[in-house]
Motif scaffolding. Structure first.
Motif, PDB file in Angstrom:
ATOM      1  N   PHE A   1       0.689  -1.276   0.009  1.00 14.61           N
ATOM      2  CA  PHE A   1       0.052   0.142   0.110  1.00 14.61           C
ATOM      3  C   PHE A   1       0.939   1.282  -0.044  1.00 14.61           C
ATOM      4  O   PHE A   1       0.539   2.197  -0.806  1.00 14.61           O
ATOM      5  CB  PHE A   1      -0.918  -0.117   1.359  1.00 14.61           C
ATOM      6  N   VAL A   2       1.898   1.303   0.825  1.00 11.85           N
ATOM      7  CA  VAL A   2       2.680   2.435   1.101  1.00 11.85           C
ATOM      8  C   VAL A   2       3.463   2.779  -0.258  1.00 11.85           C
ATOM      9  O   VAL A   2       3.370   3.873  -0.956  1.00 11.85           O
ATOM     10  CB  VAL A   2       3.642   2.171   2.142  1.00 11.85           C
ATOM     11  N   MET A   3       3.814   1.844  -0.922  1.00 10.71           N
ATOM     12  CA  MET A   3       4.559   1.868  -2.176  1.00 10.71           C
ATOM     13  C   MET A   3       3.599   2.315  -3.389  1.00 10.71           C
ATOM     14  O   MET A   3       3.888   3.326  -4.406  1.00 10.71           O
ATOM     15  CB  MET A   3       5.056   0.675  -2.826  1.00 10.71           C
ATOM     16  N   ASN A   4       2.389   1.471  -3.436  1.00 10.99           N
ATOM     17  CA  ASN A   4       1.560   2.107  -4.680  1.00 10.99           C
ATOM     18  C   ASN A   4       0.623   3.241  -4.247  1.00 10.99           C
ATOM     19  O   ASN A   4       0.123   3.843  -5.411  1.00 10.99           O
ATOM     20  CB  ASN A   4       0.449   0.761  -4.772  1.00 10.99           C
ATOM     21  N   VAL A   5       0.169   3.686  -3.105  1.00  8.77           N
ATOM     22  CA  VAL A   5      -0.385   4.903  -3.058  1.00  8.77           C
ATOM     23  C   VAL A   5       0.072   6.319  -3.539  1.00  8.77           C
ATOM     24  O   VAL A   5      -0.643   6.956  -3.670  1.00  8.77           O
ATOM     25  CB  VAL A   5      -1.041   4.883  -1.385  1.00  8.77           C
ATOM     26  N   GLN A   6       1.350   6.082  -3.622  1.00  7.74           N
ATOM     27  CA  GLN A   6       2.270   7.370  -4.110  1.00  7.74           C
ATOM     28  C   GLN A   6       1.576   7.708  -5.362  1.00  7.74           C
ATOM     29  O   GLN A   6       1.643   8.829  -6.010  1.00  7.74           O
ATOM     30  CB  GLN A   6       3.449   7.064  -4.072  1.00  7.74           C
ATOM     31  N   ASN A   7       1.002   6.582  -6.416  1.00  6.25           N
ATOM     32  CA  ASN A   7       0.562   6.879  -7.615  1.00  6.25           C
ATOM     33  C   ASN A   7      -0.708   7.741  -7.752  1.00  6.25           C
ATOM     34  O   ASN A   7      -1.107   8.258  -8.941  1.00  6.25           O
ATOM     35  CB  ASN A   7       0.292   5.441  -8.229  1.00  6.25           C
ATOM     36  N   VAL A   8      -1.416   7.845  -6.475  1.00 12.81           N
ATOM     37  CA  VAL A   8      -2.487   8.916  -6.441  1.00 12.81           C
ATOM     38  C   VAL A   8      -1.915  10.042  -6.804  1.00 12.81           C
ATOM     39  O   VAL A   8      -2.729  10.847  -7.538  1.00 12.81           O
ATOM     40  CB  VAL A   8      -3.034   8.721  -5.142  1.00 12.81           C
ATOM     41  N   VAL A   9      -0.882  10.577  -6.242  1.00 12.49           N
ATOM     42  CA  VAL A   9      -0.588  11.715  -6.628  1.00 12.49           C
ATOM     43  C   VAL A   9       0.323  11.965  -8.012  1.00 12.49           C
ATOM     44  O   VAL A   9       0.054  12.753  -9.000  1.00 12.49           O
ATOM     45  CB  VAL A   9       0.681  12.559  -5.658  1.00 12.49           C
ATOM     46  N   SER A  10       1.158  10.873  -8.257  1.00 14.79           N
ATOM     47  CA  SER A  10       2.154  10.944  -9.576  1.00 14.79           C
ATOM     48  C   SER A  10       1.064  10.769 -10.890  1.00 14.79           C
ATOM     49  O   SER A  10       1.575  11.149 -11.973  1.00 14.79           O
ATOM     50  CB  SER A  10       3.082  10.114  -9.544  1.00 14.79           C
ATOM     51  N   ARG A  11       0.075   9.911 -10.701  1.00 12.01           N
ATOM     52  CA  ARG A  11      -0.658   9.640 -11.948  1.00 12.01           C
ATOM     53  C   ARG A  11      -2.087   9.581 -12.080  1.00 12.01           C
ATOM     54  O   ARG A  11      -2.815   9.395 -13.020  1.00 12.01           O
ATOM     55  CB  ARG A  11      -0.342   7.847 -11.955  1.00 12.01           C
TER      56      ARG A  11
END
Length: 391
Positions: free
Chosen positions: A215-225
């Motif tokens: 979750f920690v690794m993937n949730v950053q995609n909310v902002v970047s993508r």
């Protein structure tokens, strides 16, 4: 446009201003515990003959009534300290409270507003309107401004102005740009539930250490993508608690983080996406997720008229070279709750000076201010009130 007597008065009161700030710095009180600070402010206002009332549980609202009818402008200064250990023990005014210090400059804000009040009170018969003084508690937990609004702080107010000392700007510089200034600041919590067991038998378990990490690794995609790149946002996971022992598969994982942005639609989108990502990541591994999203401060958006008035006042009071264009910060400020009730602006006054070692970040144990900036802030408070009421 500015009132010369206010400038003279602030200069005359400069030594007192420094002493007020140092007294407050020595005696820090954290959010909702500002009992002695509140009492000190009340006694100071009594000495000036300025009527006031306390807010509950802490805080003060005071009014300087002008000699002529007119508008009402509010000036806000916050007063709470932080649970930070003072590392400047060589200072003669270092914190006397273990684990507590004014690591953000609120001692300066309170002192500046007291002296601004003293100077404005000297010319109150000339004021075409009224000045409301808001000595606010609990800014650091984003609750004080909302409480004061609920207790009538903004009733009858036409405009509101606040100042924050800023160590990242050179001393005396003033920044107040129209538009976004401080970001909204929200808190999120995620609880993952899996199936615990022996560390040697992961095939019989659902490992929430893996779930939470994913979750920690993937949730950053909310902002970047998923967000327009022209709408800045920050999503930070600041805390993760997983497992109980080195050889036990973790059954539970708990995550906490913060979301910062300026755009309301972006804020709504991130909140929705956090829930979506948590549920989908949990589902991949056969776990479950529970998300709590807590909205804190809103974005501070400076009214164009008010911000330009601050620039005009600062230029006339201190010279045009005092103006500084500080970029919006992802830091949070509950001054936004006052702006819900009246237009206004929030200015930054520089206090960073490498020769005096005052460029440390806010909330750091070595944070300190260049006290030469105090008079700049106090006069800016007073002159803004005078010019706004006369505009």
């Amino acid at each position: 446009m500015i009132h010369n007597q206010l400038k003279v008065a602030i200069h005359a009161y400069s030594d007192e201003l420094t002493e007020l700030r140092r007294k407050l710095h020595r005696e820090p009180e954290v959010s909702w515990e500002e009992v002695k600070t509140t009492q000190f402010i009340c006694e100071y206002l009594e000495g000036l003959g300025i009527p006031y009332r306390r807010t509950e549980p802490t805080g003060v609202i005071a009014d300087i009534t002008g000699g002529k009818p007119g508008k009402t402008v509010a000036l806000r200064g916050d007063m709470d300290a932080l649970q930070v250990e003072e590392l400047n023990q060589d200072l003669p005014y270092a914190s006397m409270e273990n684990g507590k210090m004014h690591a953000c400059g609120h001692d300066a804000h309170t002192a500046m507003l007291l002296i601004a009040a003293k100077a404005l009170n000297d010319i109150k018969e000339e004021l075409p309107g009224n000045v409301r003084l808001l000595f606010q508690p609990a800014e650091e937990v984003a609750e004080g401004a909302k409480m004061m609004v609920e207790q009538g702080a903004m009733e009858g107010v036409d405009n509101v102005f606040g100042i924050h000392i800023w160590s990242q700007m050179p001393t005396h510089k003033v920044s107040c740009m129209p538009g976004p200034s401080f970001a909204s600041a929200d808190l999120f919590k995620v609880a993952f539930k899996g199936k615990g067991g022996h560390g040697a038998m992961p095939h019989d378990c659902i490992d929430t250490a893996i779930v939470a990490s994913s979750f920690v690794m993937n949730v950053q995609n909310v902002v970047s993508r998923t967000i327009d790149a022209q709408h800045p946002a920050v999503l930070t996971v600041g805390k993760m608690t997983v497992g109980t022992r080195f050889n036990v598969i973790a059954e539970n994982a708990f995550i906490e983080g913060t979301v910062r942005c300026f755009n309301p639609e972006t804020r709504d989108h991130i909140e929705k996406q956090l829930g979506h990502y948590a549920e989908q990541v949990a589902a991949i591994y056969g776990a479950t997720a529970k998300v709590e999203y807590i909205r804190g401060t809103q974005a501070v958006i400076n009214d164009e008229y008010s911000a330009k008035l601050v620039q005009k006042v600062a230029s006339e009071a201190f010279g045009e070279d005092v103006l500084y264009n500080e970029k919006p910060t992802m830091g949070g400020e509950d001054f936004s709750f006052f702006l819900d009730k009246a237009p206004g602006s929030f200015a930054l006054v520089g206090s960073g000076n490498p020769k005096k070692d005052t460029e440390w970040a806010h909330h750091h144990g070595k944070f300190n201010i260049d006290e030469d900036a105090l008079a700049t802030g106090a006069e800016l408070y007073a002159q803004y009130a005078w010019v706004y009421l006369n505009d």
